[in-house]
Motif scaffolding. Structure first.
Motif, PDB file in Angstrom:
ATOM      1  N   ARG A   1       5.159   7.496   5.074  1.00 55.88           N
ATOM      2  CA  ARG A   1       3.960   6.619   4.861  1.00 55.88           C
ATOM      3  C   ARG A   1       2.841   7.360   5.760  1.00 55.88           C
ATOM      4  O   ARG A   1       1.771   6.993   5.409  1.00 55.88           O
ATOM      5  N   VAL A   2       3.384   8.155   6.500  1.00 53.39           N
ATOM      6  CA  VAL A   2       2.165   8.949   7.507  1.00 53.39           C
ATOM      7  C   VAL A   2       1.465   9.750   6.239  1.00 53.39           C
ATOM      8  O   VAL A   2       0.072  10.133   6.198  1.00 53.39           O
ATOM      9  N   PHE A   3       2.095  10.433   5.390  1.00 53.11           N
ATOM     10  CA  PHE A   3       1.793  11.293   4.298  1.00 53.11           C
ATOM     11  C   PHE A   3       0.805  10.302   3.287  1.00 53.11           C
ATOM     12  O   PHE A   3      -0.228  10.878   3.091  1.00 53.11           O
ATOM     13  N   ASP A   4       1.244   9.370   2.813  1.00 52.43           N
ATOM     14  CA  ASP A   4       0.552   8.472   2.083  1.00 52.43           C
ATOM     15  C   ASP A   4      -0.649   7.973   2.495  1.00 52.43           C
ATOM     16  O   ASP A   4      -1.863   8.157   2.026  1.00 52.43           O
ATOM     17  N   ARG A   5      -0.696   7.857   3.921  1.00 58.82           N
ATOM     18  CA  ARG A   5      -2.186   7.529   4.583  1.00 58.82           C
ATOM     19  C   ARG A   5      -3.300   8.663   4.568  1.00 58.82           C
ATOM     20  O   ARG A   5      -4.222   8.221   4.465  1.00 58.82           O
ATOM     21  N   GLN A   6      -2.797   9.838   4.598  1.00 58.85           N
ATOM     22  CA  GLN A   6      -3.654  10.961   4.545  1.00 58.85           C
ATOM     23  C   GLN A   6      -4.318  11.105   2.915  1.00 58.85           C
ATOM     24  O   GLN A   6      -5.548  11.517   2.898  1.00 58.85           O
TER      25      GLN A   6
ATOM     26  N   PHE B   1       0.757  -1.120   0.091  1.00 56.53           N
ATOM     27  CA  PHE B   1      -0.027  -0.100   0.042  1.00 56.53           C
ATOM     28  C   PHE B   1       0.873   1.157  -0.039  1.00 56.53           C
ATOM     29  O   PHE B   1       0.632   2.300  -0.708  1.00 56.53           O
ATOM     30  N   PHE B   2       1.948   1.194   0.907  1.00 50.06           N
ATOM     31  CA  PHE B   2       2.666   2.355   0.838  1.00 50.06           C
ATOM     32  C   PHE B   2       3.919   2.289  -0.050  1.00 50.06           C
ATOM     33  O   PHE B   2       4.443   1.214  -0.553  1.00 50.06           O
ATOM     34  N   ARG B   3       4.259   3.598  -0.753  1.00 47.07           N
ATOM     35  CA  ARG B   3       5.280   3.567  -1.630  1.00 47.07           C
ATOM     36  C   ARG B   3       6.580   3.843  -1.286  1.00 47.07           C
ATOM     37  O   ARG B   3       7.532   3.740  -1.958  1.00 47.07           O
ATOM     38  N   SER B   4       6.750   4.140   0.186  1.00 47.08           N
ATOM     39  CA  SER B   4       8.123   4.353   0.717  1.00 47.08           C
ATOM     40  C   SER B   4       8.106   3.642   1.894  1.00 47.08           C
ATOM     41  O   SER B   4       7.271   3.342   2.609  1.00 47.08           O
TER      42      SER B   4
END
Length: 511
Positions: free
Chosen positions: A13-18, A4-7
């Protein structure tokens, strides 16, 4: 688990979750991927802590249960997270001495005495009911192998003068109720002799071959709702007493044993449709083994749901010994409402093994809907665990012996696995001979135990090393270790015990 996360960077990952949403039903699994970055990477070796026997964290993470070394007292802690300040803005500073103490991470709530003078707390027994934060503990007197024969007792099964179960409210240590068994034998090791399902508790008396089903009320009372053994229906005993004149001098098999024999007879009868061959088939398959069936005893029991029990039958020797792999055993599904045996399998049954392989989670489904306990890795919900199981199966020299070896773990031992995400086989790989989610002691190793990323097979995420940092120890001495992982914090205790030497407790956490 799909990526799910690109990094692999935590902030990224916190930014991706947003901005990204996981697939429906995959939210918890997606959040658990954060644990690849949040690991217990720092160790305090031989932490200054009380000389207690630490048992486990509760599955909701609110309590750490411990017992005194004399096995008389129960001590309960609440995990807390340490905080300290420093003048240096650098990340290279060391922890202050005060932060390296046990009471920095755990706050003692209370210590209460459970056992009387001649009784001892069974340090391996503990069940937790997180809906009410009740803990179930057991004390017992010493075991006697030279017990006198009493009516209804199984010959060859040892006796314990008194076994007492205590229901304790862990918030304040109040003893709410207790249930005592006298001159009986219940297997308390690793909580094998009891099983908790929602508010129902079953306790297996090996000596008197009785399954006691109790209900834990909201008030904290232990109420016995039924006994299964000599009688199956509530009015069975009344019926026999009312026909006492006709039954005088007649010895009856226990009710549960009659149900077992009836099922085997009907199953054998239906296997042969030809009337002339049926009698010979019954002689060969049923009557020839009749005494063997009669001699079977109940070894272990678990709930499958509120109405069905999964019962393991075997020989007397296997019921009290530690190794049961080579013993003949049968598994029965018993309906408590109809008092019928629904199905029966031998411990070499390929059909039962297929259920074990594909539907293992049904044997240990957490009925309390724990957000942590429902994600314990098994070969029926995790492709990595399934690959491991099939690799072992392909290497086995005998399919029958392999099936018997796998069936040793059934019925499932209640609350015997840690729900910690660090045992999630979708996230981490580790040597299961040295450490696993199963609550058992392990032989110590000189080298740290590595937790390796599944997505990056060459990356060691963190290491757990029991024992002293220097590694200085007597290699000739037998050393065993146990591991207590918090269900969701990056926090763990490793406990090394060496014969005739002090216990070494290490604390592993994320700085």
């Amino acid at each position: 688990m799909a990526t799910f996360f690109r990094s692999a960077n935590l902030a990224s990952r916190v930014f991706d979750r947003q901005f990204l949403s996981p697939r429906p039903g995959a939210t918890v699994n997606t959040v658990r991927q954060f644990y690849e970055n949040l690991v217990p990477s720092y160790t305090i070796y031989d932490i200054d802590c009380p000389d207690y026997s630490f048992r486990k964290f509760t599955d909701d993470g609110k309590f750490l249960v411990a017992f005194s070394r004399n096995h008389q007292d129960l001590i309960v802690y609440r995990p807390i997270w340490p905080t300290f300040s420093c003048n240096d803005a650098s990340d290279s500073h060391h922890l202050p001495p005060k932060a390296k103490k046990f009471d920095t991470f755990f706050k003692q709530l209370y210590s209460i005495s459970l056992a009387s003078t001649n009784e001892y707390i069974c340090k391996d027994f503990f069940l937790y009911m997180d809906s009410h934060q009740f803990g179930l503990f057991a004390t017992s007197t010493a075991q006697s192998n030279d017990s006198t024969a009493t009516e209804g007792a199984i010959h060859g099964v040892p006796s314990i003068e008194k076994i007492t179960f205590y229901l304790v409210r862990l918030d304040d240590g109040a003893i709410l109720d207790e249930k005592a068994f006298r001159n009986d034998f219940i297997n308390l090791a690793h909580s094998i002799g009891a099983y908790l399902y929602e508010d129902l508790l079953c306790i297996v008396s090996l000596r008197y071959q009785t399954i006691h089903v109790l209900q834990i009320r909201d008030s904290g009372n232990l109420v016995e709702v039924r006994k299964i053994g000599a009688f199956c229906q509530e009015d069975d005993e009344l019926f026999l007493h009312s026909h006492g004149q006709a039954a005088r001098g007649v010895s009856f098999l226990p009710g549960i044993k009659q149900r077992l024999l009836s099922f085997i007879f009907r199953k054998t009868w239906n296997e042969e449709s030809d009337q002339t061959l049926r009698v010979q088939h019954l002689k060969k398959k049923f009557y020839f083994h009749f005494q063997d069936y009669v001699d079977l005893i109940i070894w272990k029991v678990q709930f499958l749901d509120r109405h069905h029990l999964f019962i393991k039958f075997g020989s007397v020797d296997g019921g009290v010994s530690r190794s049961t792999e080579q013993n003949l055993a049968f598994f029965a599904v018993y309906n408590m409402e109809t008092t019928d045996i629904v199905s029966l399998y031998q411990n070499s049954s390929e059909e039962l093994y297929s259920f074990f392989e594909y539907f293992y989670d049904h044997f240990h489904t957490n009925p309390q809907n724990s957000s942590h306990g429902n994600f314990i890795s098994s070969h029926s919900n995790n492709v990595h665990a399934l690959d491991q199981l099939r690799t072992i199966k392909n290497k086995a020299s005998s399919s029958s012996q392999f099936v018997k070896k796998m069936m040793v773990s059934l019925p499932y031992t209640c609350q015997s696995q840690s729900p910690s995400p660090y045992f999630d086989l979708s996230l981490f790989r580790y040597d299961e001979k040295l450490i696993s989610a199963i609550d058992r002691h392990r032989h110590c190793t000189e080298h740290p135990i590595k937790f390796i990323s599944v997505k990056q097979p060459n990356v060691v995420k963190f290491k757990i090393k029991p024992g002293l940092d220097s590694g200085a120890s007597d290699n000739r001495a037998k050393r065993i270790s146990s591991f207590l992982f918090h269900p969701f914090f990056p926090l763990a205790l490793s406990i090394q015990q060496t014969y005739m030497q002090p216990t070494v407790v290490n604390l592993h956490f994320r700085r």
